[in-house]
Design a protein around this motif. Structure first.
Motif, PDB file in Angstrom:
ATOM      1  N   GLY A  41       0.854  -0.970  -0.223  1.00  0.00           N
ATOM      2  CA  GLY A  41       0.338   0.087  -0.178  1.00  0.00           C
ATOM      3  C   GLY A  41       0.967   1.584  -0.054  1.00  0.00           C
ATOM      4  O   GLY A  41       0.790   2.597  -0.489  1.00  0.00           O
ATOM      5  N   LEU A  42       2.333   1.145   0.161  1.00  0.00           N
ATOM      6  CA  LEU A  42       2.991   2.602  -0.065  1.00  0.00           C
ATOM      7  C   LEU A  42       3.687   2.185  -1.021  1.00  0.00           C
ATOM      8  O   LEU A  42       4.067   1.936  -2.450  1.00  0.00           O
ATOM      9  N   LEU A  43       3.116   4.026  -1.672  1.00  0.00           N
ATOM     10  CA  LEU A  43       3.745   4.154  -3.163  1.00  0.00           C
ATOM     11  C   LEU A  43       4.641   5.604  -3.011  1.00  0.00           C
ATOM     12  O   LEU A  43       3.688   6.253  -2.595  1.00  0.00           O
ATOM     13  N   LEU A  44       5.421   5.894  -3.889  1.00  0.00           N
ATOM     14  CA  LEU A  44       6.068   6.899  -3.669  1.00  0.00           C
ATOM     15  C   LEU A  44       6.433   7.605  -5.400  1.00  0.00           C
ATOM     16  O   LEU A  44       7.251   6.459  -5.951  1.00  0.00           O
ATOM     17  N   GLY A  76       6.149  -0.395   7.075  1.00  0.00           N
ATOM     18  CA  GLY A  76       7.909   0.172   6.456  1.00  0.00           C
ATOM     19  C   GLY A  76       7.822   0.488   5.933  1.00  0.00           C
ATOM     20  O   GLY A  76       7.305   1.720   5.956  1.00  0.00           O
ATOM     21  N   GLY A  77       8.860   1.125   4.964  1.00  0.00           N
ATOM     22  CA  GLY A  77       9.008   1.995   3.778  1.00  0.00           C
ATOM     23  C   GLY A  77       9.657   2.468   2.785  1.00  0.00           C
ATOM     24  O   GLY A  77       9.868   0.730   2.695  1.00  0.00           O
ATOM     25  N   VAL A  78       9.424   3.005   1.497  1.00  0.00           N
ATOM     26  CA  VAL A  78       9.781   3.011   0.880  1.00  0.00           C
ATOM     27  C   VAL A  78      11.199   4.192   0.600  1.00  0.00           C
ATOM     28  O   VAL A  78      10.035   5.407   0.912  1.00  0.00           O
ATOM     29  N   ASN A  79      12.026   4.604  -0.576  1.00  0.00           N
ATOM     30  CA  ASN A  79      13.003   4.562  -0.355  1.00  0.00           C
ATOM     31  C   ASN A  79      13.773   5.435  -2.436  1.00  0.00           C
ATOM     32  O   ASN A  79      13.697   4.104  -2.427  1.00  0.00           O
ATOM     33  N   ILE A  80      13.591   6.215  -1.890  1.00  0.00           N
ATOM     34  CA  ILE A  80      14.606   6.859  -3.518  1.00  0.00           C
ATOM     35  C   ILE A  80      15.761   7.766  -3.060  1.00  0.00           C
ATOM     36  O   ILE A  80      15.117   9.248  -2.699  1.00  0.00           O
ATOM     37  N   ILE A  91      14.277  10.367  -0.467  1.00  0.00           N
ATOM     38  CA  ILE A  91      13.286  11.046  -0.128  1.00  0.00           C
ATOM     39  C   ILE A  91      12.783   9.289   0.408  1.00  0.00           C
ATOM     40  O   ILE A  91      12.560   8.184  -0.298  1.00  0.00           O
ATOM     41  N   ILE A  92      11.967   9.362   1.845  1.00  0.00           N
ATOM     42  CA  ILE A  92      10.715   8.530   2.041  1.00  0.00           C
ATOM     43  C   ILE A  92       9.717   8.015   2.666  1.00  0.00           C
ATOM     44  O   ILE A  92       9.233   9.465   3.060  1.00  0.00           O
ATOM     45  N   ASN A  93       9.101   6.876   2.130  1.00  0.00           N
ATOM     46  CA  ASN A  93       7.650   7.285   2.480  1.00  0.00           C
ATOM     47  C   ASN A  93       7.552   6.014   3.435  1.00  0.00           C
ATOM     48  O   ASN A  93       8.081   4.530   2.891  1.00  0.00           O
ATOM     49  N   CYS A  94       6.782   6.067   4.571  1.00  0.00           N
ATOM     50  CA  CYS A  94       6.995   4.829   5.484  1.00  0.00           C
ATOM     51  C   CYS A  94       5.302   4.921   6.274  1.00  0.00           C
ATOM     52  O   CYS A  94       4.370   5.778   6.072  1.00  0.00           O
ATOM     53  N   HIS A  95       4.735   4.085   6.397  1.00  0.00           N
ATOM     54  CA  HIS A  95       3.944   2.978   7.422  1.00  0.00           C
ATOM     55  C   HIS A  95       3.728   2.909   8.486  1.00  0.00           C
ATOM     56  O   HIS A  95       4.832   1.876   8.794  1.00  0.00           O
ATOM     57  N   LEU A  96       3.421   2.912   9.890  1.00  0.00           N
ATOM     58  CA  LEU A  96       4.349   2.913  10.850  1.00  0.00           C
ATOM     59  C   LEU A  96       3.327   2.335  11.724  1.00  0.00           C
ATOM     60  O   LEU A  96       2.034   2.453  11.161  1.00  0.00           O
ATOM     61  N   PRO A  97       3.167   1.386  12.935  1.00  0.00           N
ATOM     62  CA  PRO A  97       2.319   0.743  13.277  1.00  0.00           C
ATOM     63  C   PRO A  97       1.086   1.301  13.653  1.00  0.00           C
ATOM     64  O   PRO A  97       1.676   2.888  14.494  1.00  0.00           O
ATOM     65  N   PRO A  98       0.032   1.122  14.216  1.00  0.00           N
ATOM     66  CA  PRO A  98      -1.115   1.573  14.775  1.00  0.00           C
ATOM     67  C   PRO A  98      -0.976   1.896  15.989  1.00  0.00           C
ATOM     68  O   PRO A  98      -1.059   0.992  16.891  1.00  0.00           O
ATOM     69  N   HIS A  99      -2.451   3.078  16.618  1.00  0.00           N
ATOM     70  CA  HIS A  99      -3.045   2.665  18.275  1.00  0.00           C
ATOM     71  C   HIS A  99      -1.915   3.434  19.051  1.00  0.00           C
ATOM     72  O   HIS A  99      -0.465   3.155  18.446  1.00  0.00           O
ATOM     73  N   LEU A 100      -2.240   3.970  19.892  1.00  0.00           N
ATOM     74  CA  LEU A 100      -1.923   4.240  20.975  1.00  0.00           C
ATOM     75  C   LEU A 100      -0.838   3.964  21.898  1.00  0.00           C
ATOM     76  O   LEU A 100       0.135   4.718  21.470  1.00  0.00           O
ATOM     77  N   ALA A 101      -0.923   2.590  22.286  1.00  0.00           N
ATOM     78  CA  ALA A 101       0.105   1.778  23.310  1.00  0.00           C
ATOM     79  C   ALA A 101       1.344   1.373  22.850  1.00  0.00           C
ATOM     80  O   ALA A 101       1.692   1.218  22.631  1.00  0.00           O
TER      81      ALA A 101
END
Length: 395
Positions: A41-44, A76-80, A91-101
């Motif tokens: 789901g990550l696109l750069l 994770g992350g994608v980098n160019i 240039i880095i696009n990332c998606h990190l883990p969710p939830h407050l805790a």
């Protein structure tokens, strides 16, 4: 983005819809897609105006999965990594883990993505030695302590000050020296998560998730070495970045997030001021004949017989949008004193009044290293009785 199996299979065979959409929107403004990298789901995507293409060298594209112990790319992350006028930019696009805790887990993933950006096999400096890093994405940092009602009332009254103090990313930057080196603009817009889809209402589901600034854009400029009495610092090349705007776009409702954009002004003194290849269309180009292209190489350019020159209409969307092309190793006419000539067959190109460009693509550098000025190709009927002797190349 849809990261399901069906979507992955579709995007393997076809251009992903986001790339197509942005190419359609940006190509009339003279922007060309330079590079892209996707991980589920990550696109750069990186676009640039065509006059900058000879000075942009794509060095590396990389995916770093951190989901499922590093085996699954839902997080994770994608980098160019590229060179821009001689400067290193990541240039880095990332998606990190969710939830407050899961704040500690988010910070661990942030560090892991950074550690994995090694380029030893490409003889590229460590990412922390790059002149500029852009880092953005769904970082999933939340607002601590305050309850749902207080947060929503603060947003309603546009009183963000107390919320900033409990923002997990802001708190982490105070504690982590490396994270503190990443700058961010002021959060003057409402939290961008979580919304009911197709609305601008914060989450009304049973979960009623607390709003948060999950979608962030950070940047980091290279540290300059500290001067000492024995080793005075050398004046650094001029390279500066200033933030023009940092805003959210609340009118878009297709996601449970609201998109965020940054606009920057980048000022630099180019370390590279001349392209590696200079392209010159020779004589008058018409639809009736093979035409000759002259080009010269910079002394340090590493030539490959798999290099090619493409003919494009002005307004191209991507480097693969050529009308025709020629391998420089196959169609060579002459080579002497640093000047080379190749011929290209354009007889099959439809007649048009559009303007054209020539681009030289380097197989070794995986980048465009030379581009011509716009010109026209005259139709077959150009040589009328009154036109003979008056032909000239329209540059």
């Amino acid at each position: 983005m849809n990261c399901g199996i069906r979507s992955l299979l579709y995007d393997t065979a076809f251009e992903d819809p986001w790339s197509s959409f942005f190419m359609d929107v940006l190509s009339p403004l003279s922007f060309i897609k330079v590079s892209c990298v996707r991980m589920q789901g990550l696109l750069l995507l990186v676009f640039a105006k065509h006059q900058h293409l000879p000075f942009i060298q794509i060095l590396s594209t990389k995916s770093t999965p951190t989901g499922l112990f590093g085996y699954w790319g839902n997080k994770g992350g994608v980098n160019i990594c590229l060179k821009l006028y001689g400067y290193y930019v990541s240039i880095i696009n990332c998606h990190l883990p969710p939830h407050l805790a899961n704040n500690d887990q988010r910070l661990e993933h942030f560090d892991r993505i950074l550690e994995m950006q090694n380029f030893e096999e490409h003889d590229i400096p460590n990412i922390l030695d790059h002149d500029l890093i852009f880092w953005f994405g769904d970082m999933n940092f939340r607002i601590e302590d305050f309850g749902l009602h207080f947060v929503r009332e603060s947003i309603k009254n546009q009183c963000y000050g107390e919320l900033w103090e409990k923002d997990q990313l802001s708190i982490a930057k105070k504690r982590d020296p490396l994270l503190r080196e990443f700058q961010e603009g002021p959060l003057l817009f409402p939290p961008t998560y979580k919304f009911d889809r197709n609305s601008s209402n914060y989450d009304t589901s049973e979960k009623k998730r607390k709003p948060a600034w999950t979608d962030r854009i950070l940047w980091r400029l290279k540290r300059q070495p500290q001067a000492s009495l024995h080793t005075p610092s050398q004046p650094a090349p001029h390279f500066s970045l200033s933030l023009r705007s940092y805003i959210s776009h609340m009118m878009y409702c297709i996601s449970d997030h609201k998109p965020v954009t940054c606009t920057f002004d980048l000022e630099m003194k180019p370390l590279v001021s001349a392209p590696l290849i200079t392209l010159i269309p020779e004589g008058l180009w018409t639809m009736e004949n093979d035409m000759v292209i002259s080009y010269s190489l910079a002394p340090d350019f590493l030539y490959s017989p798999w290099d090619w020159i493409g003919l494009y209409k002005v307004g191209l969307r991507h480097i693969n949008d050529y009308m025709t092309y020629v391998w420089v190793g196959d169609n060579q006419v002459s080579s002497s004193d640093g000047l080379n000539q190749v011929y290209i067959n354009i007889s099959d190109i439809p007649e048009t009044e559009d303007q054209f460009l020539l681009c030289y693509y380097s197989n070794n550098l995986h980048s465009v290293v030379g581009i011509s000025k716009p010109f026209q190709i005259q139709p077959r009927s150009y040589f009328g009785e009154d036109a003979v002797g008056q032909a000239h190349l329209q540059m």
